[in-house]
Design an enzyme around this catalytic site. Structure first.
Site, PDB file in Angstrom:
ATOM      1  CD  GLU A 101      44.014 -41.619   2.467  1.00  0.00           C
ATOM      2  OE1 GLU A 101      44.638 -40.683   3.011  1.00  0.00           O
ATOM      3  OE2 GLU A 101      42.860 -41.920   2.771  1.00  0.00           O
ATOM      4  CG  HIS A 117      32.062 -37.403   9.752  1.00  0.00           C
ATOM      5  ND1 HIS A 117      33.049 -36.950  10.588  1.00  0.00           N
ATOM      6  CD2 HIS A 117      32.695 -38.141   8.809  1.00  0.00           C
ATOM      7  CE1 HIS A 117      34.227 -37.376  10.165  1.00  0.00           C
ATOM      8  NE2 HIS A 117      34.050 -38.113   9.095  1.00  0.00           N
ATOM      9  CG  HIS A 118      29.099 -42.783  12.080  1.00  0.00           C
ATOM     10  ND1 HIS A 118      28.279 -43.851  11.818  1.00  0.00           N
ATOM     11  CD2 HIS A 118      28.360 -41.893  12.790  1.00  0.00           C
ATOM     12  CE1 HIS A 118      27.087 -43.619  12.344  1.00  0.00           C
ATOM     13  NE2 HIS A 118      27.093 -42.439  12.921  1.00  0.00           N
ATOM     14  CD  GLU A 119      37.887 -40.826  11.392  1.00  0.00           C
ATOM     15  OE1 GLU A 119      37.715 -40.391  10.243  1.00  0.00           O
ATOM     16  OE2 GLU A 119      38.540 -41.872  11.631  1.00  0.00           O
ATOM     17  CG  HIS A 171      36.279 -40.764   3.235  1.00  0.00           C
ATOM     18  ND1 HIS A 171      36.992 -39.714   2.738  1.00  0.00           N
ATOM     19  CD2 HIS A 171      35.097 -40.762   2.578  1.00  0.00           C
ATOM     20  CE1 HIS A 171      36.260 -39.072   1.836  1.00  0.00           C
ATOM     21  NE2 HIS A 171      35.103 -39.677   1.727  1.00  0.00           N
ATOM     22  CD  GLU A 172      40.121 -42.082   6.127  1.00  0.00           C
ATOM     23  OE1 GLU A 172      39.051 -42.383   6.666  1.00  0.00           O
ATOM     24  OE2 GLU A 172      40.406 -40.914   5.795  1.00  0.00           O
ATOM     25  CD  GLU A 197      39.794 -40.557   1.560  1.00  0.00           C
ATOM     26  OE1 GLU A 197      40.071 -39.372   1.556  1.00  0.00           O
ATOM     27  OE2 GLU A 197      39.957 -41.300   2.565  1.00  0.00           O
ATOM     28  CD  GLU A 203      41.411 -36.306   2.635  1.00  0.00           C
ATOM     29  OE1 GLU A 203      40.328 -35.904   3.082  1.00  0.00           O
ATOM     30  OE2 GLU A 203      41.889 -37.412   2.914  1.00  0.00           O
TER      31      GLU A 203
END
Lengths: 676, 676
Positions: free
Chosen positions: B143, B379-381, B449-450, B468, B474
């Protein structure tokens, strides 16, 4: 027992313990270092303290005794770290008649929420150069024989490592010590939760011990979030060896059962497709092919090697045997695919825990065992690929319940994945505890092999029937074995934390009897009678009759003791004990008037005279004595035994002649009241 | 394209690449080192070689084009390591019109079964001091904004790390290079499976690049079992920039779809309760309490902070908006308990993925969304507590299916647990791939993501719609943001490996419009028209309309483009491109005669004249042009846009005036045939 807390002149907190006016622990440092600094190492300020007395009695779900008294005085010392935002730490001591427990507590506070313990600086400064019964510090294994030496002579350098040895002066707990003035001291920990195991670093000059926590992959010890506390550091002290074994201090420092409904938890004896692999009569693996990949192997296409132990017919034989002799369950190792190259590769995808080999019919065996009133015991060898096991554990437990299994033996052979973690580090400690919890939720009993050594958590999770976490009987089949003294030391060390699945009951002691070519010169270092005695001296609610059915069928008279001996008790008396030398224990069967006695010795022949005053007065008992036969000795004549019966009362004495490496087992069954 | 393999005088294998007689890669070393020695580093012997030609065409499940031609010549070189038991290694090259791929293959062999790659010694020796578009080597994050410099000037030392930066000369792939003689070279990898990501170490003097694999917690790179192979190392080469973007080399080097039945995989546009948290109108967390423990918190007793975004009423508003405008799905972040102190604590038990906050009614929203024909996106963070996620993933996916979710956005913010592992190491690569597989098994689409940056695996797992793995839109809400050139570089770097969930479509560009106090001076570095253009220039089958519904409702004319633009295509033409400067792309909608065009610029205003010869001849189209308004500029006047319509044919040209930091979007809808 007397405990003194003090700040040293430099502000360092210290404690000391005396017993009967004798120093047990001389003033010793307390403290922890945190990653990033600002720990509790160095000058602290006392901001207050409290005391309380507790005297209560509780009943274990299963155990050595029916009632356990928990009687202690508690001292809580509140400390503040002036050098780091006034961070607060409590040290809580509990002083029992038979020892001391203490732990660090991190109260909820603004200046300490998430923190990382880098190391713990707890000292146990012993007043003299005690005799110690020790195994080397190893972050991954306890499977060593014990060395008996003075503290000043502790040096693990020459000992072949099982996995990863720490510094040559590092030893494991429970550490058993005996002083020249007749004190017995045992140092261990209780309630190891969310923290790494503690090892001890020995200073051979000062006889001081310093805690050494097992590090994680990055060198840290524990990731904590306040409010939190460490495990209890325990010091059991007595002026005689039996009192150490009778101590319930470690259990008392654990939390009560988290399982409300416990009727499904059943202490039990079991047989298993297991020892036949150790004695080279069968294999865990189905094929001799190696270089297998779990995901893309068609197991039906592998060429069977013809001596796979876990085949349906052979398992039925064990089920028949268990049913005939009233043993509750049958363990089967090697039932599931992946054993062809399961060990030593640090490989993640080894087992899936749900796929049987082509010759193991899960459904057929489920029906067959049920028809015979026998339970099947599951086996989950993880090969220490714990990430893999955790991913698959839910499915594995569902598979068990679907197929009628309500107990599982787990295994953690090899190097841990996550790579860089250790069996005894915080991450694995959490894994073992979480596994016990997951299994409790599914009403599954568990026996963990190669797990961290126990610290009394079977009080909290009574479905966690046993662990291995020491050098078990199996080493007698593979290596130089266990010296005859081994089983006289284990109760003072490993078993202080909880039951061990030692797998006693080997009758075919000379292993050439199974496979002359591959077992040349191999034998268990025991007499046959001693194997029986171990069912009493090595307490466990889960006991294997470890030998093959055919070994027992050749000696039904001796096997009768294994059939009879209970695995749950209302009372226990340690009659004679000296670590490294001998042990004689008597126990009363749970809910019955029957008593059982085991007596073992090291390599020395001994005559033990035992007064039977533990028997209730006014009753006659038939004692069946399983003793070493004439000329028996562990090395020359291990399988000689004799059985005699006689009538006894509480006023009788028994004289037991124990052969070198031998033992004796006795059952006492009531046969009537004494006429007045 | 020409590939030469040779053994150097010292026996070291090397390769070289030329294109149109120009050197692309000068003779460069090949090799790997293994833990414990005996690797493939140093003198090897060639024992044979084979070649073959392949020319085939395949159809992706979704993509930029309908048909993909896979045309290459393959050279396999068999090598032997005489110094280590004759161990064998193959190097396989595939030579395409637009570049080269090669990988190491470890054939099944007696002397190499389980082995550990310590490092890979692959070199890419560039002939000159090219211009490079690079981000720093970081084992955990991509990032970063791109730096454009000569190779000789690569130095990451001054750049603030996102997580753990490698040496100052280490950069990430895809690495985009431009030579002074007009060659465009892109270096990356394809099919990253069971291996760590490759970073590149730049020698600023020789312009040589050396592979550097992301290590695990113990310093090793990869644990392998033969037969096995590495990912493909890819070198895309062209004499013009658009040809790099048109290359399908990386996709061609990936395996075909492992998913047989793909009708459930649906490219889609979505809105979400997400940007309102970034612009400080709402929070992920339900309460402002911190120091939460997942296992023992009563979430109903927490005091709500009053601005939790994921509340039932607010989610219904998004469902209504999606239904009204024909967007397929609604993402909700912050729906599940644990957000009170979810990040930065390296904590294992953060989320459970199945427990909603008290104000989020899963059942009610399931029914409401279904009644409106809208899908909910889960969503699974994970907070990078991957062991925790893996333990709970089965239950989490069951929960999804029970509640009507068939797509999930995953997140991996923070430091990985297992501690010591990295986002880009082998263990995590396996986790990401396993997760895609687990989800495919459950017919779930995923947006990671990440995660590690893509390498074309969406061919193999077409349910893996996007990742991502770069600096997304963002950052414009949180930090110095992304410079206007950022989106002109991403297609040449991050997007070479696969679709990105960049989250375009921000209309309220000055963020003070949402929260004047907390967003002072913050804005997205764009014009509004450029946000529309990104739906075409940044290819993804999953595109968010990232702004709040009220932002779109204020500008329904501009929002019409987002409603219209497809997410799946039959054809793609890169019309104009220069990394760091500009990009103009035209695409034909899947199964339709409609075309769409996006044109973006960096901070420079540009006039782009585009010939519409991609349109089919003989048809008339209505072009709707969404352009920067008069006086528009990303910094001073970003929200000025104008929309005009005109009729065009394949013979027309369009002149697009792009403001500084601006862009243009055009839809072409057929309105009839041209009269002959």
């Amino acid at each position: 027992m007397s405990l003194t807390f003090a700040l040293a002149a430099n502000g360092q907190p210290t404690y000391a313990v005396t017993y009967q006016q004798k120093p047990v622990i001389q003033p010793s440092r307390l403290g922890l270092t945190l990653a990033g600094g600002g720990g509790f190492d160095g000058p602290l300020v006392v901001t207050g303290s409290e005391t309380k007395d507790v005297d209560e009695t509780w009943q274990p779900v299963w155990g050595e005794v029916k009632n356990i008294r928990n009687h202690y005085q508690q001292l809580t010392v509140h400390l503040r770290q002036p050098a780091a935002d006034g961070r607060r730490l409590d040290v809580v001591f509990r002083v029992f008649a038979d020892g001391v427990g203490f732990r660090y507590e991190f109260p909820q506070q603004a200046s300490l929420t998430y923190f990382v313990v880098r190391d713990e600086r707890t000292e146990f400064n012993l007043p003299a150069d005690h005799k110690a019964f020790w195994i080397p510090g190893d972050y991954d294994s306890n499977e060593y024989t014990y060395t008996t030496s003075r503290l000043s002579a502790v040096n693990t350098a020459g000992i072949e490592p099982i996995q990863l040895k720490a510094a040559p002066t590092t030893v494991q707990t429970p550490l058993m010590l005996k002083s020249d003035v007749g004190l017995y001291v045992n140092i261990h920990e209780a309630a190891l939760v969310n923290y790494p195991a503690m090892m001890l670093n020995v200073n051979p000059k000062t006889f001081g011990l310093t805690s050494q926590l097992v590090p994680d992959a990055t060198g840290n010890a524990a990731y904590l979030q306040a409010p939190e506390h460490t495990p209890w550091r325990t010091i059991v002290v007595a002026d005689n060896a039996p009192a150490v074994l009778a101590s319930k201090l470690i259990l008392n420092l654990n939390e009560p059962s988290k399982i409300a409904e416990t009727s499904w938890i059943k202490p039990q004896k079991f047989v298993g497709v297991w020892w036949e692999m150790h004695v080279n009569k069968a294999t865990w693996n189905y094929a001799d092919t190696t270089n297998i990949k779990l995901a893309n192997t068609d197991w039906t296409k592998l060429k069977p090697n013809g001596h796979h132990g876990a085949n349906t017919a052979n398992v039925k034989r064990y089920i028949d045997f268990a049913a005939k002799h009233g043993l509750q369950s049958v363990l089967v190792e090697g039932w599931n695919v992946g054993w062809e190259d399961w060990a030593n590769n640090w490989k993640e995808e080894v087992f899936d825990f749900v796929t049987p080999y082509p010759d193991f019919n899960v459904q057929e065996l489920q029906a067959y065992a049920a028809s015979k009133g026998v339970k099947m015991m599951m086996h989950h060898e993880t090969s220490s690929s714990v990430t893999n096991y955790e991913r698959r554990q839910d499915a594995a437990l569902r598979f068990m319940k679907q197929h009628g299994y309500d107990a599982v033996k787990t295994g953690y052979v090899g190097r841990i994945i996550p790579r860089g973690e250790h069996h005894d580090g915080q991450w694995m400690v959490n894994h073992f505890n979480r596994t016990a919890e997951n299994m409790a939720r599914q009403q599954i009993m568990v026996d963990m092999h190669e797990a961290v050594r126990p610290t009394g958590l079977h009080r909290t999770y009574p479905n966690w029937l046993a662990s291995e976490a020491a050098r078990g009987n199996e080493f007698n089949a593979w290596s130089t074995g266990n010296p005859p003294e081994h089983e006289t030391i284990l109760p003072f060390t490993r078993l202080m934390g909880g039951p061990m699945d030692y797998t006693p009951g080997i009758f075919q002691i000379k292993l050439e009897g199974w496979n002359a070519a591959r077992n040349q010169g191999k034998q268990v270092h025991t007499t046959l009678a001693k194997q029986l005695a171990l069912y009493v001296t090595m307490y466990s609610p889960l006991q294997m009759a470890a030998d093959l059915p055919e070994a027992y069928e050749q000696r039904p008279d001796a096997f009768q003791f294994i059939k009879d001996v209970p695995v749950d008790w209302d009372d226990t008396r340690i009659l004679l004990a000296e670590p490294g030398d001998y042990l004689t224990t008597a126990r009363q069967a749970k809910g019955k008037a029957e008593w059982y006695l085991g007596s073992i010795t090291d390599e020395q022949a001994r005559t033990q005279t035992v007064r039977l005053d533990f028997l209730p007065p006014g009753r006659r008992y038939e004692a069946t004595i399983y003793a070493d036969g004439p000329g028996a000795s562990w090395d020359q004549n291990p399988m000689a035994y004799q059985i005699r019966k006689l009538k006894v009362t509480s006023k009788s004495s028994l004289t037991l002649k124990l052969a070198p490496g031998g033992g004796a087992a006795v059952s006492f069954k009531p046969v009537g009241k004494i006429k007045a």
